[in-house]
Write a protein that holds these residues in place. Structure first.
Motif, PDB file in Angstrom:
ATOM      1  N   ALA A   1      -5.541  -0.761  -1.569  1.00 38.20           N
ATOM      2  CA  ALA A   1      -5.030   0.675  -1.908  1.00 38.20           C
ATOM      3  C   ALA A   1      -5.959   1.275  -2.861  1.00 38.20           C
ATOM      4  N   ILE A   2      -6.698   0.649  -3.809  1.00 38.95           N
ATOM      5  CA  ILE A   2      -7.573   1.371  -4.639  1.00 38.95           C
ATOM      6  C   ILE A   2      -8.870   1.699  -3.617  1.00 38.95           C
ATOM      7  N   LYS A   3      -9.200   0.912  -2.785  1.00 39.76           N
ATOM      8  CA  LYS A   3     -10.189   1.240  -2.029  1.00 39.76           C
ATOM      9  C   LYS A   3     -10.066   2.264  -1.184  1.00 39.76           C
ATOM     10  N   LYS A   4      -8.776   2.319  -0.371  1.00 36.47           N
ATOM     11  CA  LYS A   4      -8.215   2.957   0.535  1.00 36.47           C
ATOM     12  C   LYS A   4      -8.473   4.582  -0.299  1.00 36.47           C
TER      13      LYS A   4
ATOM     14  N   LYS B   1      -4.957  12.744  -2.123  1.00 39.31           N
ATOM     15  CA  LYS B   1      -3.610  13.009  -3.092  1.00 39.31           C
ATOM     16  C   LYS B   1      -2.563  11.665  -2.668  1.00 39.31           C
ATOM     17  N   ALA B   2      -2.490  11.426  -1.303  1.00 38.50           N
ATOM     18  CA  ALA B   2      -1.530  10.682  -0.753  1.00 38.50           C
ATOM     19  C   ALA B   2      -2.024   9.194  -1.337  1.00 38.50           C
ATOM     20  N   ALA B   3      -3.251   8.902  -0.989  1.00 32.86           N
ATOM     21  CA  ALA B   3      -3.704   7.464  -1.287  1.00 32.86           C
ATOM     22  C   ALA B   3      -3.690   7.253  -2.901  1.00 32.86           C
ATOM     23  N   LEU B   4      -4.140   8.377  -3.567  1.00 26.34           N
ATOM     24  CA  LEU B   4      -3.757   8.071  -4.982  1.00 26.34           C
ATOM     25  C   LEU B   4      -2.380   7.837  -5.455  1.00 26.34           C
TER      26      LEU B   4
ATOM     27  N   SER C   1       1.275   3.599  -7.064  1.00 28.38           N
ATOM     28  CA  SER C   1       2.511   2.760  -6.963  1.00 28.38           C
ATOM     29  C   SER C   1       1.921   1.340  -6.597  1.00 28.38           C
ATOM     30  N   ALA C   2       1.013   0.867  -6.289  1.00 30.93           N
ATOM     31  CA  ALA C   2       0.519  -0.492  -6.284  1.00 30.93           C
ATOM     32  C   ALA C   2       0.279  -1.045  -7.500  1.00 30.93           C
ATOM     33  N   ILE C   3      -0.430  -0.379  -8.270  1.00 32.65           N
ATOM     34  CA  ILE C   3      -0.929  -0.826  -9.677  1.00 32.65           C
ATOM     35  C   ILE C   3       0.516  -1.053 -10.523  1.00 32.65           C
ATOM     36  N   ASP C   4       1.302  -0.073 -10.704  1.00 27.62           N
ATOM     37  CA  ASP C   4       2.706   0.002 -11.295  1.00 27.62           C
ATOM     38  C   ASP C   4       3.587  -1.433 -10.662  1.00 27.62           C
ATOM     39  N   LYS C   5       3.394  -1.522  -9.450  1.00 27.94           N
ATOM     40  CA  LYS C   5       4.262  -2.820  -8.847  1.00 27.94           C
ATOM     41  C   LYS C   5       3.647  -4.176  -9.398  1.00 27.94           C
TER      42      LYS C   5
ATOM     43  N   LEU D   1      -8.517   6.520 -11.885  1.00 25.92           N
ATOM     44  CA  LEU D   1      -8.265   6.682 -10.610  1.00 25.92           C
ATOM     45  C   LEU D   1      -7.857   8.420 -10.832  1.00 25.92           C
ATOM     46  N   THR D   2      -6.912   8.712 -11.542  1.00 22.57           N
ATOM     47  CA  THR D   2      -6.352  10.151 -11.751  1.00 22.57           C
ATOM     48  C   THR D   2      -7.826  11.217 -12.115  1.00 22.57           C
ATOM     49  N   ARG D   3      -8.643  10.592 -13.064  1.00 20.79           N
ATOM     50  CA  ARG D   3      -9.720  11.393 -13.652  1.00 20.79           C
ATOM     51  C   ARG D   3     -10.770  11.557 -12.493  1.00 20.79           C
ATOM     52  N   TYR D   4     -11.121  10.433 -11.631  1.00 18.34           N
ATOM     53  CA  TYR D   4     -11.953  10.446 -10.696  1.00 18.34           C
ATOM     54  C   TYR D   4     -11.379  11.533  -9.405  1.00 18.34           C
ATOM     55  N   PHE D   5     -10.242  11.439  -9.247  1.00 17.68           N
ATOM     56  CA  PHE D   5      -9.437  12.316  -8.119  1.00 17.68           C
ATOM     57  C   PHE D   5      -9.623  13.738  -8.764  1.00 17.68           C
ATOM     58  N   ASN D   6      -9.539  13.992 -10.168  1.00 15.42           N
ATOM     59  CA  ASN D   6      -9.712  15.464 -10.757  1.00 15.42           C
ATOM     60  C   ASN D   6     -11.154  15.886 -10.608  1.00 15.42           C
ATOM     61  N   LYS D   7     -11.965  14.985 -10.671  1.00 12.08           N
ATOM     62  CA  LYS D   7     -13.464  15.409 -11.012  1.00 12.08           C
ATOM     63  C   LYS D   7     -13.996  15.767  -9.777  1.00 12.08           C
TER      64      LYS D   7
END
Length: 88
Positions: free
Chosen positions: A31-34, A48-51, A56-60, A79-85
């Motif tokens: 999921a992280i690689k996707k 955004k969908a992949a994030l 979700s996968a990390i939480d599980k 991951l969130t910081r990477y997305f925002n950047k």
């Protein structure tokens, strides 16, 4: 090989748990690689969908005790910081 019945059972149980842990950890990594592939492609909606899927996968994995809660929190934050950047 174990000779005692309870030790034989523990070997079977541990093998089953190890397999389960490996499957969930692998799904998390996938999921992280996707997410990384989606963000590098430049598609904001797909990223955004992949994030959300990766979080979700990390939480599980964290809920099931496969990764520590601080490790899960750190991964989600990165991951969130990477997305925002990348989307800013």
């Amino acid at each position: 090989m174990a000779n005692i019945k309870s030790a034989k059972k523990r070997i079977k149980v541990i093998a089953k748990k190890t397999l389960r842990n490996r499957i969930i950890k692998s799904q998390t990594k996938t999921a992280i690689k996707k997410f990384v592939v989606a963000i590098e492609s430049g598609d904001k909606d797909l990223a955004k969908a992949a994030l959300l899927e990766a979080i979700s996968a990390i939480d599980k994995a964290q809920t099931k005790g496969i990764i520590h809660k601080n490790n899960a929190s750190r991964k989600k934050s990165r991951l969130t910081r990477y997305f925002n950047k990348k989307t800013a």
